[in-house]
Every structure is written in C-alpha cells, then in structure tokens.
Design an enzyme around this catalytic site. Structure first.
Site, PDB file in Angstrom:
ATOM      1  N   VAL A 288       0.828  -1.214   0.000  1.00 19.36           N
ATOM      2  CA  VAL A 288       0.000   0.000   0.000  1.00 19.36           C
ATOM      3  C   VAL A 288       0.860   1.262   0.000  1.00 19.36           C
ATOM      4  O   VAL A 288       0.650   2.181  -0.795  1.00 19.36           O
ATOM      5  CB  VAL A 288      -0.966  -0.001   1.220  1.00 19.36           C
TER       6      VAL A 288
ATOM      7  N   THR B 262      -5.748  -0.888   6.373  1.00 20.58           N
ATOM      8  CA  THR B 262      -7.103  -1.354   6.673  1.00 20.58           C
ATOM      9  C   THR B 262      -7.209  -1.552   8.185  1.00 20.58           C
ATOM     10  O   THR B 262      -6.512  -2.380   8.751  1.00 20.58           O
ATOM     11  CB  THR B 262      -7.393  -2.670   5.931  1.00 20.58           C
TER      12      THR B 262
ATOM     13  N   GLU C  36      -4.098  -6.275  -6.240  1.00 18.60           N
ATOM     14  CA  GLU C  36      -2.755  -6.725  -6.601  1.00 18.60           C
ATOM     15  C   GLU C  36      -2.746  -7.096  -8.082  1.00 18.60           C
ATOM     16  O   GLU C  36      -3.647  -7.769  -8.567  1.00 18.60           O
ATOM     17  CB  GLU C  36      -2.338  -7.917  -5.735  1.00 18.60           C
TER      18      GLU C  36
ATOM     19  N   LYS D  25     -14.319  -0.019   3.934  1.00 20.77           N
ATOM     20  CA  LYS D  25     -13.273  -0.915   3.433  1.00 20.77           C
ATOM     21  C   LYS D  25     -13.565  -2.373   3.798  1.00 20.77           C
ATOM     22  O   LYS D  25     -13.522  -3.276   2.955  1.00 20.77           O
ATOM     23  CB  LYS D  25     -11.917  -0.480   4.002  1.00 20.77           C
TER      24      LYS D  25
ATOM     25  N   PHE E  29     -16.018 -10.734 -10.001  1.00 20.39           N
ATOM     26  CA  PHE E  29     -15.885 -11.639  -8.849  1.00 20.39           C
ATOM     27  C   PHE E  29     -16.906 -12.780  -8.886  1.00 20.39           C
ATOM     28  O   PHE E  29     -17.180 -13.405  -7.870  1.00 20.39           O
ATOM     29  CB  PHE E  29     -15.977 -10.869  -7.513  1.00 20.39           C
TER      30      PHE E  29
ATOM     31  N   CYS F 148      -5.752  -9.450   1.678  1.00 19.60           N
ATOM     32  CA  CYS F 148      -6.903  -8.711   2.205  1.00 19.60           C
ATOM     33  C   CYS F 148      -8.073  -9.574   2.660  1.00 19.60           C
ATOM     34  O   CYS F 148      -8.439  -9.559   3.828  1.00 19.60           O
ATOM     35  CB  CYS F 148      -7.410  -7.710   1.157  1.00 19.60           C
TER      36      CYS F 148
ATOM     37  N   LYS G  71      -3.452 -15.493  -7.104  1.00 24.07           N
ATOM     38  CA  LYS G  71      -4.038 -15.062  -8.375  1.00 24.07           C
ATOM     39  C   LYS G  71      -2.905 -14.618  -9.291  1.00 24.07           C
ATOM     40  O   LYS G  71      -1.735 -14.568  -8.883  1.00 24.07           O
ATOM     41  CB  LYS G  71      -5.065 -13.945  -8.171  1.00 24.07           C
TER      42      LYS G  71
ATOM     43  N   ARG H 154       0.165 -15.379   0.106  1.00 20.16           N
ATOM     44  CA  ARG H 154      -0.627 -15.404   1.335  1.00 20.16           C
ATOM     45  C   ARG H 154      -2.003 -16.052   1.107  1.00 20.16           C
ATOM     46  O   ARG H 154      -2.750 -15.627   0.250  1.00 20.16           O
ATOM     47  CB  ARG H 154      -0.787 -13.985   1.899  1.00 20.16           C
TER      48      ARG H 154
END
Length: 433
Positions: free
Chosen positions: A11, A122, A156, A208, A253, A264, A325, A332
């Site tokens: 970030v 966050t 990302e 968020k 999504f 996240c 991805k 992670r």
C-alpha cells in the site's frame, strides 16, 4: 504538497509513487534499512506490473525519496499516511494493530506544526479514535493534527491503474479543514471523473471492511453454485454471465475457481467478524463465507483424488501457478499452500512452475520441485493442475508438450474450452462445468 508514507509495503509504496507521479513531494519511510537501500537503488521488493518504471521515473525527478529517518520525515511533511501492516493476531481473528499504535506514538513525538494523519492501512472501526487518544497524550499536540481515514482499494496486479482510475475515493474525517486538503490532494483524479466520497471517519473505516467482505462473499457464492453445476450438468460460466448482466449484481468476482486468498480478504473477513462480536452483532453471512472458503481446498483436493482413482502414491503432479491469483507474487492464503502439502502427504511428487519464480513457502518440503519453464515442469506428469490464471498459460498447446503418455489436465480456472482440449486427446476436468 509534502507527503510522508510510513511503511513501504504494498500500500505505502504503490500509493507513494503514484502521489509523486501526480506532482507531490513524497518521502517513503521504513525501519527496514535493507529495503530502503534496495528501493534507493531502484530495486523493487514486490511484484507489481509497471511499478519499477514509475519508481525510477519519480526518484530520478526527485519527487520521490526513501528514508529510514521517521522523525525528520514527519517534521518535513504536511500529510502523513500510515501504511503499515494489520495482519490477523496470532491465535485469534482480530486485526493486530500494534504497528499502527507504535507509529502513532512515534508521530506524536514529532508534530511541529499542523499535520493531517491519514490511515491508509485497513483498520477496524474506532481505530482512528484510538490514534487520536495516543496523539493527545502529549498536551502540546492539541489542535495541531487531524486524524483521517482514507482506505485503499488497490487490487494486486492492477494497483497502479486502480490508483489512477479509482472506482471511488473515500475520505473519512470529522472536520472540514482535512477534508478540503484531501480533496485538493486528489483533485487530479477527481478531474478525470473519480468519485470523491466524504464520510465520518468511522464510516470510512467500515466501508473498506464491508467492501472486502462482500467481494469475498461473491467469490464464495459462485464457488458453491459451481459445485451444484457439476452435479447437474450445467456450465457455471452460463450462470455467471446470466447473473452478472443484472446491474444490481454485476459480473466481477463471479468466476468460479479455488477459494479467495491474498493479503486482504482472509484477514479482513475475520477482522470484521471480530469487530462485530465486540459490539454483540452476529455477522452470520460472513461467518458462513469464511467457513465455506476454508473448505474449498478440501473440496478441490477430493476432486483430484477422484480424478486419480484415489491412487496418489508416486503420482507426479504439476501445478502451473501457485500464487493466489495472476500478476502478483503474493502467496498469502493461496490454496496451493494447502493442496501441495496434502498431496505430498499421500505420497505424490509435485513440480510447480510460476512466472514469479521459486517460492520459499515450499523450500522445507520433500518431493516438491520448482521447474523454471512450463515444458519441463509437465514432462512425465500424471496430472497437470492449472492453479493460477496467468496469461502464460492461456495459449499452451499441450500436444507439443507431451513426450510419451498423455497427462490429465485439471483446469481450476476454466481457462480452456473443454471440447478443444478433449479433441487433442487429453482427459480434461474443470470447475463447475
């Protein structure tokens, strides 16, 4: 404006370089001396398309600096962004805010004029209130700061584009001056059509978490629908298109595959549950999402066992892609971290290829090998699993890769046309089709 980004992780670094590219003077600060040295030499510690070029351009133009001197950087800046990590607490589900509060203490010692202190990290609802209390412990700080929440919405692999062309800019502040200054800071993006939303500080903090929890819900929902599609002979992609064209739902999504992972969704879904529990609110939908996502890897593993007739011992299995991805090196909560050890435990031998290279996460495991090209990684395999949707995998001609027996293909991202692969003579399996 003079900006200080505290933390040069994902970030802080991306936001800092993009703010510099908009014409601001930015200091990116980190206590990790090795990282600061690397960045000062143009070496980027994370994989993000376009980031290296942007860092080098703005460093050369002297709009971007890297430093380990936090006190000096704070004193020289007008707006301070807190961009440190808020991982899940060890042994719990709430967000670990120790780095946030430590930074707040350090900022409180260096306030020499009015500062806007912005949480980009966050953070759960009421974190801004806690930061304010820490800053007010030093009496001379009174009326010299404003604490603002300005959550990031960077994907990302798409982070630079997401910063420059955001869906929305959310600024949560409880007074007008900081809102006016943040509006000026983001003016170049607002003039291009970005939506600027001003809310209370607590609302911005919750926006968020609520956003990430909802996106995680969409992923989990379509994965469960995919399970039903497999049993009923329906193509899940038809369902995704039919649903997604409804503007109230939207198509993004709604792609079936392995469960969600990354930096996240796993931690933020847990953290919002933890916050709700403190306020005695039951977020039952999100609790179900977490449970379903945790079970996703086992569901896909059982399919692997079925494909191989439960004869896993000494089978050679190749993973194409292991990150959670494409277009990121982030491991992670990637489902490969559960699947590969489970397959090894049953006696399989695993090769993997990923465009971002060797992964330390597998370095202590026996019988797992990184191969640096697609062709060699699949040689002699019994099963090839397309785990991550990298572009590198989208136009593979499997016929050209086979020497001897043909391997089975399990496409966990539905990259290929089933008919096309079957016509090439391969046994082919996918998700929800």
């Amino acid at each position: 404006m003079k900006l200080c980004m505290i933390g040069t992780g994902y970030v802080g670094l991306v936001s800092g370089v993009c703010f510099a590219d908009l014409g601001n003077n930015v200091i990116c600060v980190d206590k990790d001396l090795k990282k600061i040295d690397l960045l000062s030499r143009g070496k980027i510690p994370i994989y993000e398309p376009g980031l290296t070029e942007l860092v080098n351009k703005n460093f050369k133009n002297k709009r971007l600096k890297f430093s380990s001197d936090l006190k000096k950087s704070i004193k020289e800046s007008d707006i301070i962004f807190i961009c440190v990590g808020t991982p899940t607490k060890k042994g719990g589900s709430s967000a670990d805010l120790s780095q946030i509060f430590q930074v707040a203490k350090e900022i409180s010692l260096s306030i020499n004029k009015f500062k806007i202190i912005v949480t980009k990290s966050t953070v759960p609802v009421t974190t801004g209130d806690e930061i304010e209390k820490i800053l007010l412990k030093k009496k001379s700080n009174k009326n010299k700061f404003s604490v603002v929440s300005n959550p990031e919405f960077l994907r990302e692999g798409e982070a630079i584009r997401d910063f420059i062309f955001p869906d929305r800019i959310v600024v949560g502040s409880n007074e007008k001056k900081s809102n006016r200054l943040l509006n000026n800071l983001y003016a170049p993006l607002i003039s291009k059509g970005a939506q600027y939303i001003h809310t209370s500080r607590r609302a911005a903090e919750l926006i968020k978490y609520a956003s990430n929890a909802f996106l995680a819900t969409k992923i989990t929902f379509i994965n469960e629908i995919a399970n039903l599609c497999e049993k009923t002979g329906i193509n899940v992609e038809d369902i995704s298109i039919g649903m997604g064209l409804d503007k109230r739902i939207g198509s993004r999504f709604l792609r079936a595959g392995p469960g969600y992972g990354g930096s996240c969704f796993p931690k933020d879904t847990k953290a919002i549950i933890s916050t709700a529990d403190k306020f005695k609110i039951n977020l039952s939908v999100i609790k179900s999402v977490i449970k379903s996502n945790e079970n996703r890897s086992n569901f896909l593993l059982n399919k692997v066992y079925k494909i191989l007739n439960n004869k896993i011992k000494n089978k050679k299995i190749t993973f194409l892609g292991v990150t959670f991805k494409a277009n990121t090196d982030d491991m992670r909560d990637s489902s490969s971290l559960k699947m590969i050890p489970a397959l090894l435990k049953k006696g399989a031998k695993v090769n993997y290829f990923d465009p971002t290279g060797l992964k330390k996460e597998f370095s202590n495991l026996k019988n797992v090998f990184y191969i640096d090209n697609i062709k060699e990684s699949v040689q002699g395999s019994d099963l090839v699993i397309i785990h991550t949707e990298w572009n590198d995998f989208k136009s593979i001609n499997f016929k050209n890769l086979v020497r001897g027996k043909k391997f089975i293909i399990y496409d966990m991202r539905n990259i290929y046309s089933p008919m096309k692969i079957k016509n090439q003579g391969f046994k082919y399996y996918s998700i929800g089709r």
